[in-house]
Design a protein around this motif. Structure first.
Motif, PDB file in Angstrom:
ATOM      1  N   GLU A 154       0.801  -1.377   0.102  1.00  0.00           N
ATOM      2  CA  GLU A 154      -0.005  -0.007  -0.179  1.00  0.00           C
ATOM      3  C   GLU A 154       0.925   1.401  -0.084  1.00  0.00           C
ATOM      4  OE1 GLU A 154      -3.144  -0.487   2.731  1.00  0.00           O
ATOM      5  OE2 GLU A 154      -4.473  -1.373   1.386  1.00  0.00           O
ATOM      6  N   ASP A 155       2.032   1.058   0.849  1.00  0.00           N
ATOM      7  CA  ASP A 155       2.802   2.360   0.399  1.00  0.00           C
ATOM      8  C   ASP A 155       3.221   2.533  -0.828  1.00  0.00           C
ATOM      9  OD1 ASP A 155       2.989   2.780   3.366  1.00  0.00           O
ATOM     10  OD2 ASP A 155       4.913   2.038   3.761  1.00  0.00           O
ATOM     11  N   THR A 156       3.598   1.494  -1.561  1.00  0.00           N
ATOM     12  CA  THR A 156       4.206   1.520  -2.866  1.00  0.00           C
ATOM     13  C   THR A 156       3.030   2.296  -3.967  1.00  0.00           C
ATOM     14  OG1 THR A 156       5.226  -0.214  -2.644  1.00  0.00           O
ATOM     15  CG2 THR A 156       4.989   0.251  -4.854  1.00  0.00           C
ATOM     16  N   GLN A 157       2.024   1.590  -3.332  1.00  0.00           N
ATOM     17  CA  GLN A 157       0.616   1.858  -4.322  1.00  0.00           C
ATOM     18  C   GLN A 157       0.396   3.606  -4.250  1.00  0.00           C
ATOM     19  OE1 GLN A 157      -2.797  -0.399  -4.262  1.00  0.00           O
ATOM     20  NE2 GLN A 157      -1.786  -2.230  -4.257  1.00  0.00           N
ATOM     21  N   ARG A 158       0.477   3.997  -2.797  1.00  0.00           N
ATOM     22  CA  ARG A 158       0.047   5.346  -2.420  1.00  0.00           C
ATOM     23  C   ARG A 158       1.036   6.190  -3.257  1.00  0.00           C
ATOM     24  NH1 ARG A 158      -2.768   4.693   2.321  1.00  0.00           N
ATOM     25  NH2 ARG A 158      -1.208   3.196   3.159  1.00  0.00           N
ATOM     26  N   GLU A 159       2.268   5.769  -3.564  1.00  0.00           N
ATOM     27  CA  GLU A 159       3.224   6.652  -4.115  1.00  0.00           C
ATOM     28  C   GLU A 159       3.009   6.592  -5.861  1.00  0.00           C
ATOM     29  OE1 GLU A 159       7.634   5.394  -3.832  1.00  0.00           O
ATOM     30  OE2 GLU A 159       7.082   5.570  -1.962  1.00  0.00           O
ATOM     31  N   ILE A 160       2.695   5.367  -6.352  1.00  0.00           N
ATOM     32  CA  ILE A 160       2.206   5.477  -7.648  1.00  0.00           C
ATOM     33  C   ILE A 160       1.034   6.458  -7.931  1.00  0.00           C
ATOM     34  CG2 ILE A 160       1.487   3.896  -9.512  1.00  0.00           C
ATOM     35  CD1 ILE A 160       3.071   1.796  -8.100  1.00  0.00           C
TER      36      ILE A 160
ATOM     37  N   GLU B 198     -13.184  -0.282   2.459  1.00  0.00           N
ATOM     38  CA  GLU B 198     -13.369  -0.001   0.938  1.00  0.00           C
ATOM     39  C   GLU B 198     -13.350   1.506   0.663  1.00  0.00           C
ATOM     40  OE1 GLU B 198     -16.362  -4.126   0.088  1.00  0.00           O
ATOM     41  OE2 GLU B 198     -16.660  -2.022   1.404  1.00  0.00           O
ATOM     42  N   ALA B 199     -13.920   2.295   1.451  1.00  0.00           N
ATOM     43  CA  ALA B 199     -13.963   3.784   1.437  1.00  0.00           C
ATOM     44  C   ALA B 199     -12.732   4.168   1.104  1.00  0.00           C
ATOM     45  CB  ALA B 199     -14.789   4.350   2.506  1.00  0.00           C
ATOM     46  N   GLU B 200     -11.722   3.624   2.059  1.00  0.00           N
ATOM     47  CA  GLU B 200     -10.397   4.421   1.913  1.00  0.00           C
ATOM     48  C   GLU B 200      -9.634   3.847   0.576  1.00  0.00           C
ATOM     49  OE1 GLU B 200      -8.736   6.485   3.626  1.00  0.00           O
ATOM     50  OE2 GLU B 200      -6.791   6.133   3.019  1.00  0.00           O
ATOM     51  N   ILE B 201     -10.060   2.756   0.057  1.00  0.00           N
ATOM     52  CA  ILE B 201      -9.421   2.384  -1.157  1.00  0.00           C
ATOM     53  C   ILE B 201     -10.027   3.463  -2.224  1.00  0.00           C
ATOM     54  CG2 ILE B 201      -9.705   0.522  -3.113  1.00  0.00           C
ATOM     55  CD1 ILE B 201      -9.407  -1.404  -0.794  1.00  0.00           C
ATOM     56  N   LEU B 202     -11.227   3.507  -2.131  1.00  0.00           N
ATOM     57  CA  LEU B 202     -12.063   4.398  -3.171  1.00  0.00           C
ATOM     58  C   LEU B 202     -11.465   5.974  -3.224  1.00  0.00           C
ATOM     59  CD1 LEU B 202     -14.463   5.317  -5.273  1.00  0.00           C
ATOM     60  CD2 LEU B 202     -15.813   5.463  -3.172  1.00  0.00           C
ATOM     61  N   ARG B 203     -11.061   6.250  -1.669  1.00  0.00           N
ATOM     62  CA  ARG B 203     -10.479   7.569  -1.603  1.00  0.00           C
ATOM     63  C   ARG B 203      -9.184   7.526  -2.366  1.00  0.00           C
ATOM     64  NH1 ARG B 203      -6.919  10.728   1.456  1.00  0.00           N
ATOM     65  NH2 ARG B 203      -6.289   9.081   2.683  1.00  0.00           N
ATOM     66  N   LEU B 204      -8.189   6.534  -2.030  1.00  0.00           N
ATOM     67  CA  LEU B 204      -6.860   6.603  -2.787  1.00  0.00           C
ATOM     68  C   LEU B 204      -7.148   6.537  -4.421  1.00  0.00           C
ATOM     69  CD1 LEU B 204      -5.317   4.231  -0.079  1.00  0.00           C
ATOM     70  CD2 LEU B 204      -4.735   6.729  -0.513  1.00  0.00           C
TER      71      LEU B 204
ATOM     72  N   GLY C 114      -3.123  -5.279  -7.171  1.00  0.00           N
ATOM     73  CA  GLY C 114      -3.295  -4.649  -5.794  1.00  0.00           C
ATOM     74  C   GLY C 114      -4.655  -4.128  -5.702  1.00  0.00           C
ATOM     75  N   HIS C 115      -5.059  -3.860  -4.687  1.00  0.00           N
ATOM     76  CA  HIS C 115      -6.540  -3.364  -4.447  1.00  0.00           C
ATOM     77  C   HIS C 115      -6.675  -2.073  -5.059  1.00  0.00           C
ATOM     78  CE1 HIS C 115      -6.972  -6.371  -0.940  1.00  0.00           C
ATOM     79  NE2 HIS C 115      -7.614  -6.898  -2.347  1.00  0.00           N
ATOM     80  N   VAL C 116      -5.991  -0.898  -4.783  1.00  0.00           N
ATOM     81  CA  VAL C 116      -5.899   0.469  -4.973  1.00  0.00           C
ATOM     82  C   VAL C 116      -6.002   0.660  -6.603  1.00  0.00           C
ATOM     83  CG1 VAL C 116      -5.247   2.819  -4.848  1.00  0.00           C
ATOM     84  CG2 VAL C 116      -5.205   1.154  -2.803  1.00  0.00           C
ATOM     85  N   LEU C 117      -5.113   0.019  -6.994  1.00  0.00           N
ATOM     86  CA  LEU C 117      -4.820   0.337  -8.772  1.00  0.00           C
ATOM     87  C   LEU C 117      -5.910  -0.396  -9.419  1.00  0.00           C
ATOM     88  CD1 LEU C 117      -1.056   0.506  -8.852  1.00  0.00           C
ATOM     89  CD2 LEU C 117      -2.605   2.405  -9.094  1.00  0.00           C
TER      90      LEU C 117
END
Ligand code: C2E
Ligand code: SIN
Ligand code: SIN
Ligand code: SIN
Ligand code: FE
Ligand code: FE
Length: 505
Positions: free
Chosen positions: A307-313, A352-358, A405-408
């Protein structure tokens, strides 16, 4: 293994069938696969030794939920697990309600699949051993909770408390093994003497150290009978205790170092209520919980990295988008916050809401592929130009869909669907109603709300009243009526976000 357990995989996509077959065959299972529900049912009728069923949800003709219902009639002991993309997480939950025992998310994560199968097999074994249904249900509720917890602290806390509860112990601890493997630290304790809080012991002179080094549980009914163990104990007031290792799975180490680093933590319990002595059943329950806890703990730690990596991307991509379209960075920030708020109010879990926010700031990432002359054209677009703009949805999806990954993955869906309309008149695919993923429906509303309120090269900012008027008109047309209602019900908070992230600052 006397006979490999048989697993049936059902998916209309051959790639998925082959991938899953490879993974599970490597794990030593005997695997069969079917491209659709009818073929799967036929195989189940012909052979009654399938133990686990993995099925896709969305398949032509017979969907996964219907297959599960029918499969259970043919083969009641079968444990069904659904495989699903992020797009259908809600459906996966529905499937679990229908009797699916678990779900795994595509793209697949090896350890998730292994854990899911291990759990399913444990469930079979437990059923066979005739353990009471209540016992099993509770244990699996616990496992489900364990797998859903996203922070290490919360996980440790939950595991220890659940373990104490299940085996009726008054005292216990979770000890983490240090990175060098030489020390054990009390990460969580209940009923321990006060100075044990976060105390450390050497692996060579503690019970949990012995368990960690030997990768074996220790079950002692009466410590007075075992002086070698008694020597190691920390002023136990009770004669009976159980210590089980939380073992890292899939470690390929062998040789003299085989055990080193395999154990992440040790779960200790003692002082069973009413002066009772622990039983073999208690040991079994704790071993199962320790298995799940170990997998979950590894996942949580991995996820934190990912998630750190994803946040960066996500952040980097977001910045590119902003620069290209001459929008201010505040647009995507506001959209993100509106999305999270609406998501929570629509009943998404906080994760899930946090994933949506990111993920939502990437909704327009496909605009990087749109020529400047069109994207930043001061006036109204021609039909042809607008057709080109419309490709940004598919392009964004194509850029993001290859990611893991979930976020992307969520961002890919949002990029694709944020211009779909509830009435089916949107683009790129003309999806309608709930066929549009809830992330897409929410981001669509947040994006338009914000786009109308600001000045663009091609338009002036609209007054709030005019915006709200449009939202009332588009309720059930452009926008999901339920989410529109949620929007109006929370307009105060929406406007607070708008003010706190205003462009002018
Ligand atoms: P955007 O500027 O981020 O706008 C997002 C969405 O907000 C639009 O999606 C539309 O649904 C809504 N929206 C924005 N401004 C207005 C408006 O003045 N009236 C109404 N009724 N709705 C508005 P849409 O229409 O699919 O447009 C997608 C993107 O295409 C826009 O993103 C923008 O980048 C571009 N675009 C659309 N129309 C024009 C235009 O006339 N000139 C230029 N240069 N770009 C345009
Ligand atoms: C797919 O099958 O590729 C879509 C994901 C799903 O519905 O399970
Ligand atoms: C230990 O002996 O390692 C600690 C056991 C406990 O106090 O729970
Ligand atoms: C959930 O909370 O159920 C989904 C979020 C995630 O998978 O991280
Ligand atoms: Fe867009
Ligand atoms: Fe936008």
């Amino acid at each position: 293994m006397a006979k490999a357990e048989r697993i049936l995989i059902v998916d209309d996509e051959i790639v998925i069938r082959e991938l899953m077959s490879d993974i599970l065959t490597d794990e030593g299972f005997s695997v069969a696969s079917a491209p659709n529900g009818m073929a799967a049912l036929k195989m189940l009728q012909e052979s009654n030794d399938f133990v686990v069923l993995f099925t896709d949800i969305m398949m032509p003709e017979m969907d996964g939920i219907e297959l599960i219902r029918k499969a259970r009639l043919v083969s009641p002991a079968l444990v069904p697990i659904v495989m699903t993309g992020y797009a259908t997480l809600e459906t996966a939950r529905a499937a679990v309600k229908e009797g699916a025992y678990d779900y795994v998310l595509k793209p697949f994560n090896l350890s998730e699949i292994k854990m899911s199968v291990t759990n399913a097999l444990e469930r079979c074994r437990l059923s066979n051993e005739n353990a009471s249904l209540r016992e099993i249900t509770e244990l699996f509720n616990i496992s489900e909770r364990i797998a859903s917890i996203r922070s290490e602290d919360a996980l440790l806390e939950f595991v220890l408390n659940a373990a104490l509860e299940r085996v009726e112990a008054e005292r216990g601890s979770l000890m983490l093994v240090s990175d060098d493997g030489l020390e054990m630290t009390v990460a969580r304790g209940v009923g321990l003497p006060q100075d044990y809080d976060h105390a450390a012991v050497h692996v060579k002179n503690s019970i949990s150290g012995w368990v960690a080094e030997n990768v074996k549980p220790l079950f002692v009914e009466d410590i007075r009978q075992e002086p070698s163990v008694d020597k190691l104990s920390w002023q136990l007031r009770d004669n009976s205790f159980i210590s089980v290792p939380l073992e890292r799975k899939g470690s390929a180490l062998s040789g003299p170092d085989a055990c080193k680093g395999r154990v992440i933590a040790v779960l200790n319990v003692t002082e069973k209520r009413n002066q009772k002595t622990f039983t073999e059943a208690d040991l079994k329950i704790l071993s199962i919980m320790a298995n799940h806890a170990a997998a979950a703990l590894e996942n949580v730690r991995l996820l934190a990295d990912v998630e750190d990596t994803q946040r960066e991307i996500v952040f980097t991509l977001g910045e590119i988008v902003e620069t290209r379209s001459q929008e201010t960075g505040f647009h995507v920030k506001r959209v993100a916050e509106y999305c999270k708020l609406l998501g929570l109010k629509c009943g998404l879990s906080s994760a899930e809401a946090e994933i949506l926010r990111l993920a939502s700031p990437l909704h327009d990432v496909g605009k990087v592929g749109i020529p400047d002359a069109i994207l930043n054209k001061p006036g109204k677009l021609s039909v042809d130009e607008f057709d080109i703009i419309k490709t940004h949805a598919q392009m964004g999806y194509d850029m993001l869909k290859v990611t893991k990954g979930h976020v992307l993955q969520a961002a890919a869906i949002i990029a694709l669907q944020h211009h779909e309309r509830f009435d089916g008149k949107g683009y790129p695919n003309g999806l309608s109603g709930k066929d549009i993923h809830i992330f897409g429906r929410i981001t669509g509303i947040a994006d338009v709300f914000d786009a109308l309120g600001v000045k663009r090269v091609y338009k002036d900012a609209w007054e709030l009243d005019r915006i709200l008027e449009l939202f009332r008109e588009e309720r059930g047309n452009h926008f999901d009526p339920d989410i529109t209602d949620v929007f109006f019900a929370n307009i105060e908070e929406i406007l607070e976000i708008r003010d706190s992230l205003s462009d002018i600052e």
